[in-house]
Design an enzyme around this catalytic site. Sequence first.
Site, mmCIF file in Angstrom:
data_model
loop_
_atom_site.group_PDB
_atom_site.id
_atom_site.type_symbol
_atom_site.label_atom_id
_atom_site.label_comp_id
_atom_site.label_asym_id
_atom_site.label_seq_id
_atom_site.Cartn_x
_atom_site.Cartn_y
_atom_site.Cartn_z
ATOM 1 N N ARG A 280 -3.252 21.412 -13.558
ATOM 2 C CA ARG A 280 -2.213 20.454 -13.938
ATOM 3 C C ARG A 280 -2.494 19.843 -15.305
ATOM 4 O O ARG A 280 -1.567 19.380 -15.992
ATOM 5 C CB ARG A 280 -2.069 19.358 -12.874
ATOM 6 N N HIS B 54 -0.513 16.112 -25.619
ATOM 7 C CA HIS B 54 -0.540 14.706 -25.240
ATOM 8 C C HIS B 54 -1.804 13.978 -25.692
ATOM 9 O O HIS B 54 -1.768 12.764 -25.901
ATOM 10 C CB HIS B 54 -0.373 14.563 -23.725
ATOM 11 N N ARG C 68 0.806 -1.230 0.000
ATOM 12 C CA ARG C 68 0.000 0.000 0.000
ATOM 13 C C ARG C 68 0.834 1.273 0.000
ATOM 14 O O ARG C 68 0.395 2.318 0.469
ATOM 15 C CB ARG C 68 -0.983 0.001 1.186
ATOM 16 N N GLU D 69 9.450 17.990 -24.575
ATOM 17 C CA GLU D 69 8.804 18.313 -23.293
ATOM 18 C C GLU D 69 9.322 19.641 -22.739
ATOM 19 O O GLU D 69 8.580 20.366 -22.075
ATOM 20 C CB GLU D 69 9.031 17.186 -22.282
ATOM 21 N N LYS E 19 7.330 22.632 -13.954
ATOM 22 C CA LYS E 19 6.456 21.524 -13.572
ATOM 23 C C LYS E 19 6.204 21.504 -12.076
ATOM 24 O O LYS E 19 5.075 21.280 -11.629
ATOM 25 C CB LYS E 19 7.039 20.183 -14.021
ATOM 26 N N GLU F 34 -4.259 16.686 -10.579
ATOM 27 C CA GLU F 34 -4.856 17.075 -11.845
ATOM 28 C C GLU F 34 -6.349 17.346 -11.731
ATOM 29 O O GLU F 34 -7.153 16.942 -12.579
ATOM 30 C CB GLU F 34 -4.589 16.002 -12.921
ATOM 31 N N HIS G 5 -0.842 10.831 -27.513
ATOM 32 C CA HIS G 5 -1.154 9.508 -26.971
ATOM 33 C C HIS G 5 -1.948 8.684 -27.977
ATOM 34 O O HIS G 5 -1.758 7.462 -28.084
ATOM 35 C CB HIS G 5 -1.940 9.640 -25.668
ATOM 36 N N HIS H 37 7.631 8.562 -27.386
ATOM 37 C CA HIS H 37 6.673 9.447 -26.722
ATOM 38 C C HIS H 37 6.895 10.925 -27.034
ATOM 39 O O HIS H 37 5.953 11.644 -27.396
ATOM 40 C CB HIS H 37 6.722 9.222 -25.206
ATOM 41 N N ASN I 70 -0.689 18.495 -20.143
ATOM 42 C CA ASN I 70 -1.039 17.557 -21.206
ATOM 43 C C ASN I 70 -1.028 18.204 -22.582
ATOM 44 O O ASN I 70 -1.482 17.587 -23.553
ATOM 45 C CB ASN I 70 -2.428 16.960 -20.937
ATOM 46 N N LYS J 263 3.091 11.105 -11.136
ATOM 47 C CA LYS J 263 2.234 10.298 -11.999
ATOM 48 C C LYS J 263 2.951 8.993 -12.317
ATOM 49 O O LYS J 263 4.071 9.002 -12.820
ATOM 50 C CB LYS J 263 1.925 11.040 -13.304
#
Length: 377
Positions: free
Chosen positions: A249, A256, A130, A194, A235, A245, A260, A275, A253, A152
């Site tokens: 935030r 993206h 956990r 990026e 960032k 997010e 993606h 990517h 993206n 993330k």
Amino acid sequence: MMQDAANMPVTRVEVGLGARAYDILIGPGLVARAGDEIARRTAGVRCAVVTDKNVAAVHLDALADSLARAGIDQSVITLDPGEKTKSFGPFEQVVDALLEARLERGDLVIALGGGVIGDLAGFAAGVVRRGMGFVQVPTSLLAQVDSSVGGKTGINTARGKNLVGVFHQPRLVLADTAVLDTLPAREFRAGYAEMVKYGLIDRPGFFDWLEENWRAVFSGGAARAEAIAESCRAKAAIVARDETEAGERALLNLGHTFGHALEAATGYDGERLVHGEGVAIGMTLAHRFSVRLNQCSADAAARVEAHLAAVGLPTRMADISGQLPDAETLLAYIMQDKKVSRGALTFVLTRGIGQSYIAKDVPAAEVLSFLRENHPG
């Protein structure tokens, strides 16, 4: 600025999350100092280093020696390189290895590698017992300026990228700028996309600076270190304000949602598209889509495309080798993306350089028409 015993400059950027705040250290020689930096913050831990075969061949010995000198007991989990490793099978392999090593909740998972390893190892650390401690040692430019910062983590599925994961912040990020000297040119360019993203979100002065100084960033030295630090500052500031997010935030993206979809459409085949290349095409498409919606000038969109092309990044779907699925299939990938809420399409669009904003309820028919117009088929 900080100085180590060998007088190598190291820049410190804090990700301000209260009791869970952590440092990003940026500079040369940090892999060799990793043991000391970890021991200083977390005494008496054991660790598992998660890496891939390519990175291990170049950097694992230096990290292992550093941990041993600091008295940190370690085990190593080595995976195959590439985006396809970011999936359920390798994830289960990492989880099982952590349990077999009998690591406890207070011990550490250390990710030594690029974005794939960082996302996978971070996800495993987030769910085993956990939630275990986690340290990022990113070895690609993309990971140093983006994926290693902000918590993330996750894996891909056949239905889309990063659809399974958790938010799990690292305790430390060690961005060793010297390791980038061994990075293939294509991977460095992909990470640079990026960097550009941060300028295009809300730092137009940084974009101006990159246009003037990108050759120095590619060459290494002070310009590269400063560009990495500025990217991390950008960032870190957004993450500190919106960790999970819920709001702004999502600006991170930019590019993206299109990117993606293109990655999924190529089956995450790194020979065809990595990517950062998907992000570069996606940012160009986002600016051109903004022009279509009368939100952004054509000159601004052309300027973005020209800069990305100048450094050698792809900017159009036609730049991807092989055939792409039709526009309807690309839209289906976009609809599956986690930037969709209750069926409404959400995009990061722009009003100009450094003027990005979150657009909700974007009509799917408008997106489909745009995809058809830009499809190379």
